[in-house]
Design an enzyme around this catalytic site. Structure first.
Site, mmCIF file in Angstrom:
data_model
loop_
_atom_site.group_PDB
_atom_site.id
_atom_site.type_symbol
_atom_site.label_atom_id
_atom_site.label_comp_id
_atom_site.label_asym_id
_atom_site.label_seq_id
_atom_site.Cartn_x
_atom_site.Cartn_y
_atom_site.Cartn_z
ATOM 1 C CB SER A 182 -0.895 0.005 1.231
ATOM 2 O OG SER A 182 -0.088 0.083 2.382
ATOM 3 C CB CYS A 183 3.829 2.091 1.661
ATOM 4 S SG CYS A 183 2.806 1.688 3.069
ATOM 5 C CG PHE A 184 7.832 0.896 -1.441
ATOM 6 C CD1 PHE A 184 7.950 1.746 -0.354
ATOM 7 C CD2 PHE A 184 8.749 -0.134 -1.555
ATOM 8 C CE1 PHE A 184 8.938 1.565 0.611
ATOM 9 C CE2 PHE A 184 9.751 -0.318 -0.620
ATOM 10 C CZ PHE A 184 9.845 0.536 0.467
#
Ligand code: UGA
Length: 448
Positions: free
Chosen positions: A285-287
């Site tokens: 969900s982040c990078f």
């Protein structure tokens, strides 16, 4: 201290439970009643190692949950850990976060208007502005929107009611999914983004037990710079992996083992040995989301970030390269192919931007009969691919399969021996270097 945490997703729930464990009284606020009930019952709404234990220990005591923003004025500080979805062009959609910010401001303003027992009804209950601390990752330019939302919430420009009621601060988080609970307890840095001494004091006080315990370095800066630190951190790591994959692809073409090369360059402490694992690329969900949001915000500001664009391009190509290795060994049309690992990385049931998604899609385009297996992420992947066949264990996925593709480096895949041997003609295409090359297996590593 008494802290409110708005939003009970991965970040908010870990933060709320960890702050309670640090000795603070924490009220978690979420609009989802089911999540609130789960937390109050002492259970975890998400899968994260160690989290359930923390919640079970502190629920009903230092940790409680509610749907009511009226809990905010009773606290010393409020964190906002609300989701920030992406728009189709990759930029951040701060609507939900702005709405929560405005509601936090309104809750604080409503409390000021209430007559206090022995006062004249106009005295703010809190002598300093209440810090509303953004935990969610938002681009620096988006913070202006949130300041506006906070001002709207408190009514007008936020300074009309004598001393300001609330002020925006930021405190980005660097926790990794799967190790979030232990990462909280052992961070490599804390970043406080504040515009005032009073907000900074509260953040210092909140984290004082952790600083005393770990001697963690604290970076004190303004809210915008703090958020840019978060983006730069994630963008650097994502680009590092893409560079390693770019070099790794070249290694494969040269017939070399990228891991041998990376082990050597990791000895240079300017490079470091960490995040040098090449393979099918980064997900989660982040990078992907943070790199896209940073690229979009940079473009809007007039700069097109060439290296970040290339990092995404390399990452997007890795699943297809994995499938091309498979094509070289098996024509998978009408053949059963096992996808081992559905989570974006081990230790989590999160499948957001998992590399398994393009791998499954690519296999289906080739006409393969795909069966997926993951030790914990089957149910979350079922939401994405309801009609996919899911196996209960690796052995069942591999039985009758013409080939296996390894997408997630779950430890259990390292010990699959009899299960591969049971395949008629075992072909293993490994995207994470978790299966060992050995006699009896047709084995291909993506960059080795
Ligand atoms: C990442 C950052 O590592 C955290 O510091 C940050 O707080 C978090 O994003 C966030 O912004 O919330 P996370 O997404 O949980 O954490 O996972 P990582 O362990 O960083 O892995 C990300 C992806 O990179 C995974 O798909 C993983 O398989 C891949 N990866 C990682 C590699 O392909 N090679 C590596 O050497 C390392």
């Amino acid at each position: 201290m008494h802290v409110t945490v708005v939003g009970s997703g991965y970040v908010g729930t870990t933060l709320a439970a960890s702050l309670a464990d640090l000795g603070h009284t924490v009220t978690a606020i979420d609009i989802d009643e089911e999540v609130v009930e789960t937390l109050n019952a002492g259970a975890a709404p998400i899968h994260e190692p160690g989290l359930e234990e923390l919640i079970a220990e502190h629920a009903g005591d230092r940790l409680s949950a509610t749907t009511d923003y009226a809990a905010i004025p009773d606290s010393d500080l409020t964190f906002l850990a609300v989701q920030t979805p992406s728009t189709p062009d990759g930029s951040l959609d701060p609507t939900a976060l702005a709405a929560a910010t405005e509601m936090a401001g309104a809750a604080l303003a409503a409390d000021v208007d209430e007559p206090v027992a022995d006062g004249d009804g106009t005295t703010p209950t809190d002598p300093v502005p209440h810090p509303v601390v953004v935990k969610s990752t938002v681009t620096p330019p988006a913070l202006a929107t949130l300041r506006g939302a906070l001002a709207d919430g408190v009514g007008g420009d936020g300074s009309s009611a004598g001393p300001a009621i609330a002020e925006l601060a930021t405190n980005p988080e660097f926790l990794r999914e799967g190790t979030a609970v232990s990462d909280f307890r052992d961070p490599d840095k804390l970043v406080f983004g504040t515009d005032s001494a009073s907000a900074l004091d509260r953040l210092e006080e909140l984290y004082a037990p952790l600083v005393a315990e770990t001697d963690v370095p604290v970076v004190r800066t303004d809210p915008e710079t703090a958020m840019m630190i978060k983006y730069a951190n994630n963008a650097f790591l994502a680009a590092k992996i893409s560079l390693v994959n770019d070099l790794g692809n070249a290694c494969k073409e040269f017939g070399l083992d990228a891991y041998e090369v990376m082990d050597a360059i990791g000895l240079d402490d300017r490079i470091s040995e960490r995040f040098l694992r090449s393979g099918v690329g980064w997900g989660g969900s982040c990078f992907p989301k943070d790199v896209d949001a940073l690229r979009a915000a940079s473009r809007t500001a007039g700069y097109d970030p060439a290296l970040l664009n290339a990092a995404v391009e390399v990452n997007d190509r890795q699943p297809e390269r994995l499938l091309e290795l498979l094509d070289a060994h098996v024509d998978v049309a009408n053949e059963r192919v096992a996808v081992l690992g559905l989570a974006f990385k081990p230790g989590t049931d999160d499948v957001r931007n998992s590399r398994a998604i393009p791998v499954i899609e690519g296999l289906r385009e080739r006409g393969a009969d795909v069966v997926g297996y993951d030790p914990v992420a089957t149910e979350t992947m079922r939401e994405r691919f309801p009609d996919l066949e899911y196996a209960a264990d690796a052995a069942a996925a591999l039985a009758d399969a013409a080939a296996a593709i390894v997408v997630t480096d779950w430890d259990e895949f390292a010990t699959l021996d009899a299960e591969f041997d049971a395949m008629a003609d075992p072909v293993v295409i490994d995207g994470r270097r978790i299966v060992e090359r050995r006699e009896g297996l047709t084995y291909e590593g993506l960059t080795w």
